[in-house]
Design an enzyme around this catalytic site. Structure first.
Site, short mmCIF file in Angstrom:
data_model
loop_
_atom_site.label_atom_id
_atom_site.label_comp_id
_atom_site.label_asym_id
_atom_site.label_seq_id
_atom_site.Cartn_x
_atom_site.Cartn_y
_atom_site.Cartn_z
N LYS A 58 53.22 33.90 38.33
CA LYS A 58 53.78 32.97 37.34
C LYS A 58 54.97 32.23 37.93
O LYS A 58 55.06 31.01 37.84
CB LYS A 58 54.19 33.74 36.08
CG LYS A 58 54.74 32.82 35.01
CD LYS A 58 54.95 33.54 33.70
CE LYS A 58 53.74 33.43 32.82
NZ LYS A 58 53.26 34.63 32.26
N ARG A 127 59.95 36.80 31.06
CA ARG A 127 58.51 37.04 31.24
C ARG A 127 58.23 37.79 32.53
O ARG A 127 58.80 37.46 33.57
CB ARG A 127 57.75 35.70 31.30
CG ARG A 127 57.82 34.91 30.02
CD ARG A 127 57.35 33.48 30.25
NE ARG A 127 57.54 32.69 29.05
CZ ARG A 127 56.62 32.48 28.13
NH1 ARG A 127 55.42 33.00 28.27
NH2 ARG A 127 56.88 31.76 27.07
N GLY A 136 48.68 40.71 30.02
CA GLY A 136 49.04 41.54 28.87
C GLY A 136 49.44 42.96 29.22
O GLY A 136 49.67 43.78 28.33
N MET A 138 52.12 43.95 31.05
CA MET A 138 53.58 44.20 31.16
C MET A 138 54.30 43.44 30.05
O MET A 138 53.69 42.74 29.27
CB MET A 138 54.06 43.78 32.54
CG MET A 138 53.56 44.71 33.62
SD MET A 138 54.19 44.28 35.23
CE MET A 138 53.42 42.71 35.53
N ARG A 371 46.89 27.45 35.75
CA ARG A 371 46.20 28.37 36.66
C ARG A 371 44.74 27.94 36.77
O ARG A 371 44.24 27.20 35.92
CB ARG A 371 46.30 29.81 36.16
CG ARG A 371 45.74 29.99 34.79
CD ARG A 371 45.95 31.39 34.27
NE ARG A 371 45.67 31.42 32.85
CZ ARG A 371 46.05 32.38 32.02
NH1 ARG A 371 46.77 33.37 32.46
NH2 ARG A 371 45.73 32.35 30.75
N HIS A 494 8.78 51.99 44.11
CA HIS A 494 7.69 51.03 43.92
C HIS A 494 8.02 50.06 42.78
O HIS A 494 7.90 48.85 42.91
CB HIS A 494 6.39 51.79 43.65
CG HIS A 494 5.23 50.89 43.38
ND1 HIS A 494 4.87 50.51 42.12
CD2 HIS A 494 4.38 50.27 44.23
CE1 HIS A 494 3.84 49.70 42.18
NE2 HIS A 494 3.52 49.53 43.46
N SER A 826 10.37 42.62 62.99
CA SER A 826 10.84 42.46 61.61
C SER A 826 11.33 43.83 61.15
O SER A 826 10.59 44.81 61.19
CB SER A 826 9.70 41.97 60.72
OG SER A 826 10.16 41.91 59.39
N CYS A 894 12.57 42.34 56.54
CA CYS A 894 11.73 42.16 55.36
C CYS A 894 11.88 43.31 54.37
O CYS A 894 11.17 43.37 53.37
CB CYS A 894 10.27 41.96 55.74
SG CYS A 894 9.57 43.40 56.57
N TYR A 914 16.02 35.10 60.84
CA TYR A 914 15.82 34.84 59.41
C TYR A 914 15.97 36.14 58.62
O TYR A 914 15.97 37.24 59.20
CB TYR A 914 14.43 34.23 59.15
CG TYR A 914 13.31 35.19 59.43
CD1 TYR A 914 12.85 36.06 58.43
CD2 TYR A 914 12.73 35.27 60.69
CE1 TYR A 914 11.85 36.98 58.69
CE2 TYR A 914 11.73 36.19 60.96
CZ TYR A 914 11.29 37.04 59.95
OH TYR A 914 10.32 37.96 60.20
C1 PEP Z 1 10.21 48.43 54.76
O1 PEP Z 1 9.96 49.59 55.05
O2 PEP Z 1 11.35 47.96 54.75
C2 PEP Z 1 9.12 47.50 54.38
C3 PEP Z 1 9.34 46.24 54.16
O3 PEP Z 1 7.89 48.07 54.21
P1 PEP Z 1 7.44 48.82 52.86
O4 PEP Z 1 8.52 48.69 51.87
O5 PEP Z 1 6.18 48.15 52.45
O6 PEP Z 1 7.24 50.21 53.39
#
Ligand code: PEP
Ligand code: MG
Length: 945
Positions: A58, A127, A136, A138, A371, A494, A826, A894, A914
């Site tokens: 403040k 203040r 609020g 203090m 602010r 899953h 991957s 992935c 990626y």
């Molecule tokens: C993983 O294991 O990260 C993967 C992408 O394969 P899944 O989840 O199908 O086993």
């Protein structure tokens, strides 16, 4: 060394002498800064961060506004250093109070009023204000400077005795409550009595005479409770108030707040002594609050309200209906014009939307606070984009101002916050689990996939599928439902993976729920939810409520500002050389690909900005109703003609699947993973089958019994104690190569057909669960031969790659060898995390992960955010070693972590090409990738450490 110097050093070591010497300097030290002394504060602390630490949020804000030429009521700040001294010693530091009195003299001069002078009184507020806002938590005391004489003077001067006596009673009340910790009760009780006696319903009915009477009563209460008269010495009032604010740093509320928000206990609070200005001095006065842009939509329109002839708290309390700020233009054109000019300046100065408080005292405008305003996700995006277009900030700033969480909340249906609070207050809270897939879902409960699908499709109901956990053959029910709830499983179970993939709100592992499949109901304690009843599932918080909570659903296509922002994010990532990397490594930022199995997911992924498919889990296609019997036949047949016949039947299905994917991705890379799960997952449930066989035997039914018994024997033969570590992935391909041979043929035939139709293709074949290069040496050449054969048959050539998933620690450690065969890696971080930690990805969250987090054994859930020190290190090692063998090795991720901002940053840092995630998370990952690129721009990518 001279003896003199030596003795000085020894003395310095004793605490007593040290304190003495600091005290000496304390006297000369500057403990108090007038609002226009910000330069001195900057000089002393070295930077703005330091000024904020010294003067608090403040104080530094008021000083900064004063410097910008904004009319701020004159005043000064007593530093946090003084507070810390006071907290240690119980006294003001030497010299501080004299400096405060000197600053008060200057303030009097600037305000043109005098503290304690009944003829022209200066009133001040005292203040609190720490470095970080603790709203609020203090103390603040208003109207300091009023006593029995001054109140009379103020009544005359303002020509408003009601205002003067009301202000005085507020001071006594606040003084009692905050400085001397008296219970509010002591003041509220006599006030309620007074109002009842007079027959008043609200405070607005109180007259000047009523307030005068209450002042006498309050003074008596004060004396009785505190033991001495309410101080008539205005300087004593200021001293008491300053001490009370310092002390409030260690009040329970403040300590609790600091614990919850991680603010350090050492910072202390500053005290701001500010000239009181009054908006209740007649019809040329007023007070209000405003946002310089609309905080809920982001529109560039001032949004605020004010009240004429009122005090600040009247606006907040909503006692009277406030006027929209535009009306001020007619009521006080001069003040309005000045206000608009100042707020415009403030926005330019802070380069952000401001939340301001102002008061107009007899036509003169005063700014009391500014602010950065709080805002919704929608308005965060709009304001960032607009400000970049207005050239107030850069595109990079705009991208950095929006968080991945903002984007997330814009893409999923949301529960209305107040409705959710109300539901909680009304006792509708039912259970809490892991927030596996964001978004809000409201529907009628069904306990199996078939009923869920039926009720959705045939009866047009909104449904929530509730299961202990889900399996691949539950997917049709999940897809049909509005949301999924399980009592078991974690963030990579899953249910969680599939729900995220399809953008279905999902809560998993709500372990307090007992599901009674037989009686078609679930319970938590005594609360029972029967099939067909309504619940609301919040995938953002993991909370589940009874009944319906209203939602609203946004769509990306309509969110043009978000699309603009994401375009800028992509441009940042596309900059060459934004990553400083070894030769051959990607110098641009991360690309974002998506995990998609079906053409419609691929289309969604593209519309969300994905530039590749990083994982197509081919086995999902095997579960479709017309294919599953063929798959089962193929499995049961064993090697030979019958199996080949079944595979021949499956081939056209797979070819069609891949054809659709290539077409949807139109030249972007598509990574297709060969079959991964253990075969028993495609077979009927063993327990259920056994039950059927026993029932038939008991009833003496023989028709079909033999077939069922044979099936049961086969399924038993497939049983494994640890199927996740068993016959799956590449091991399965080596045991039954015919399946993957069919898949590779289908991929290349589809790619060839697309090429003939002038659709560009880039297939990448991914071999899962490799643990040793020998596995690749065994399988890859066979598959490559099929690829060449198909291209020869079709007389066509196109680009393609063969690569592998890195999801077993051994693969990461031997990446240099593996890269000799694999053209891409991957990271399957779901399995890699499971195998690195040795935690079962399906059970860990339910059994112990939550406790581990609560106990601080794990900071984060490693199935949601990459564990940089372990799993992450393996990834880093694999990239470095892999690229030693193959410098242009393409690397992606992935696993579920591909859509998690913190994990995206790690992927950027270690040199991934990626990240691949569910289509719904693509926008989040695009923004996170740009954040990572900006955060690490110019810094060298860590090779191995
Ligand atoms: C993983 O294991 O990260 C993967 C992408 O394969 P899944 O989840 O199908 O086993
Ligand atoms: Mg895996």
């Amino acid at each position: 060394m001279s003896p003199q110097v030596k003795s000085k050093m020894v003395k310095k070591k004793t605490g007593k002498l040290k304190a003495k010497s600091t005290q000496k300097t304390a006297k000369g030290k500057k403990w108090v800064y007038l609002f226009d002394e910000v330069k001195a504060a900057e000089k002393y602390t070295g930077n703005w961060e330091g000024v904020r630490s010294l003067l608090g949020g403040k104080g530094s804000g008021l000083a900064d506004m004063t410097r910008a030429g904004v009319p701020v009521p004159p005043g000064f700040t007593i530093t946090t250093e003084a507070c810390n001294w006071f907290r240690k010693t119980g006294n003001f530091p030497p010299g501080m109070w004299d400096q405060a009195l000197a600053a008060l003299k200057v303030t009097e001069k600037r305000a043109g009023k005098k503290f304690g002078d009944p003829k022209n009184p200066l009133l001040v507020s005292c203040r609190s204000g720490a470095k970080f806002s603790m709203p609020g938590m203090m103390n603040t005391i208003l109207n300091i400077g009023l006593n029995d004489e001054v109140v009379e003077g103020l009544a005359k001067l303002s020509n408003n005795p009601r205002f003067a006596w009301d202000s005085y009673r507020r001071l006594i009340e606040m003084f009692g409550a905050t400085v001397f910790n008296l219970d509010d009760e002591h003041f509220e009780h006599p006030m309620a009595e007074h109002k009842a006696r007079k027959g008043y319903k609200s405070d607005t009915e109180m007259t000047a005479e009523d307030w005068r009477e209450l002042v006498s009563v309050f003074k008596e209460v004060f004396k009785k409770q505190v033991g001495f008269d309410f101080p008539q010495d205005v300087y004593k009032q200021m001293e008491f108030a300053t001490k009370a604010v310092f002390e409030s740093w260690n009040g329970k509320r403040a300590i609790d707040y600091r614990r919850a928000t991680g603010i350090s206990d050492d910072l202390g609070t500053a005290v701001n002594i500010v000239t009181m200005v009054f908006g209740n001095m007649g019809d040329d006065s007023g007070t209000g609050v405003a946002f310089t842009r609309n905080p809920s939509t982001g529109d560039k329109l001032m949004m605020g309200e004010y009240l004429l002839n009122a005090q600040g708290e009247d606006v907040v309390a909503g006692i009277r209906n406030a006027d929209p700020i535009e009306h001020l233009k007619e009521q006080m054109p001069k003040a309005y014009k000045e206000f608009m000019g100042i707020t415009g300046k403030l926005e330019k100065h802070y380069k952000d939307m401001q939340d301001v408080e102002f008061t107009i005292e007899r036509g003169k405008l005063w700014m009391l606070q500014t602010r950065n305003g709080k805002r919704t996700a929608k308005s965060t995006v709009k304001i960032a984009v607009d400000m970049a277009k207005e050239k107030l900030i850069t595109k990079e700033d705009a991208v950095l101002r929006v968080t991945p969480e903002n984007v997330d909340s814009l893409l999923h249906p949301q529960f209305d916050e107040s409705a959710m609070k109300k539901a909680e207050n009304d006792g509708a809270f039912f259970a809490k689990g892991v927030n596996a897939s964001p978004g809000a879902a409201v529907g009628q409960v069904y306990f199996d996939a078939d009923t869920t699908e039926k009720m959705t499709k045939e009866h047009k109901q909104d449904t929530i599928m509730v299961r202990p956990f889900t399996k691949p053959d539950d997917v049709h029910g999940m897809i049909a439902s509005q949301g999924v709830l399980t009592s078991e499983g974690g963030a990579t179970s899953h249910a969680a993976v599939v729900a995220r993939q399809f953008g279905i709100p999902c809560v998993v592992g709500a372990s307090s729920i007992k599901i009674d499949l037989e009686n078609r109901q679930m319970t938590v304690g005594d609360v029972v939810v029967k099939e067909g009843e309504w619940i609301s599932v919040d995938g953002n918080t993991g909370k589940v409520f009874l009944g319906k909570i209203p939602t609203s659903a946004p769509s990306l296509e309509e969110q043009t500002d978000l699309l603009t922002l994401l375009k800028w994010a992509d441009e940042i990532c596309a900059r060459k050389d934004i990553r400083k990397v070894p030769n051959g490594w990607p110098t641009r930022g991360l690309q974002v690909w998506a995990n998609a199995d079906y053409p419609k997911d691929a289309q969604r992924a593209r519309s969300y900005g994905a530039v590749g498919i990083g994982l197509c889990r081919t086995e999902h296609m095997f579960f479709e109703p017309e294919r599953l019997p063929i798959v089962q036949r193929m499995i049961l047949a064993g090697p030979g003609a019958e199996r080949n016949q079944a595979l021949d039947e499956l081939l056209p299905y797979q070819r069609k699947d891949f054809d659709g994917l290539f077409e949807a991705m139109d030249g972007y890379p598509v990574i297709i993973r060969l079959i991964d799960p253990p075969l028993h997952e495609f077979m009927p449930d063993e327990e259920k089958l056994l039950e059927e066989v026993i029932t038939m035997r008991v009833k003496g039914e023989s028709d079909g019994l033999q077939a069922k018994e044979d099936l049961l024997t086969s399924i038993k033969g497939m049983h494994e104690s640890n199927p996740m570590m068993g016959l799956r992935g590449v091991r399965l391909s080596i045991s039954i190569p015919e399946i993957v041979e069919m898949q590779v043929r289908a991929i290349f035939e589809a790619a060839a057909d697309c090429t003939l139709r002038k659709i560009k293709v880039k297939p990448e074949v991914m071999i899962p669960l490799t643990g040793t290069v020998k596995e690749l040496e065994w399988i890859q050449p066979r598959l490559e031969r099929i690829a060449s054969a198909v291209m020869e048959e079709k007389k066509i050539k196109f680009e393609y790659k063969f690569g592998t998933m890195i999801e077993i620690p051994r693969a990461a450690v031997t990446a240099a060898e593996i890269a000799g065969h694999a053209e891409f890696f991957s990271f399957g971080t779901n399995d890699l995390t499971q195998m690195t930690y040795g935690y079962s990805r399906d059970d860990a969250e339910r059994n112990f992960l939550i406790t581990y987090q609560e106990q601080g054994i794990l900071e984060k859930n490693p199935f949601q955010t990459i564990d940089r020190g372990g799993v992450g290190k393996l990834m880093q090692m694999a990239i470095v070693d892999g690229r030693k063998t193959r410098p242009n090795l393409e690397v992606g991720i992935c696993g579920e972590h591909g859509g998690d901002p913190d994990s995206v940053e790690w992927c950027h840092m270690i040199g991934n090409n990626y990240v691949s995630c569910s289509p719904f998370r693509v926008p989040i990952a695009r923004l996170a990738a740009a954040h990572s690129a900006l955060k690490h721009a110019g810094s060298k990518i860590a090779e191995d450490k």
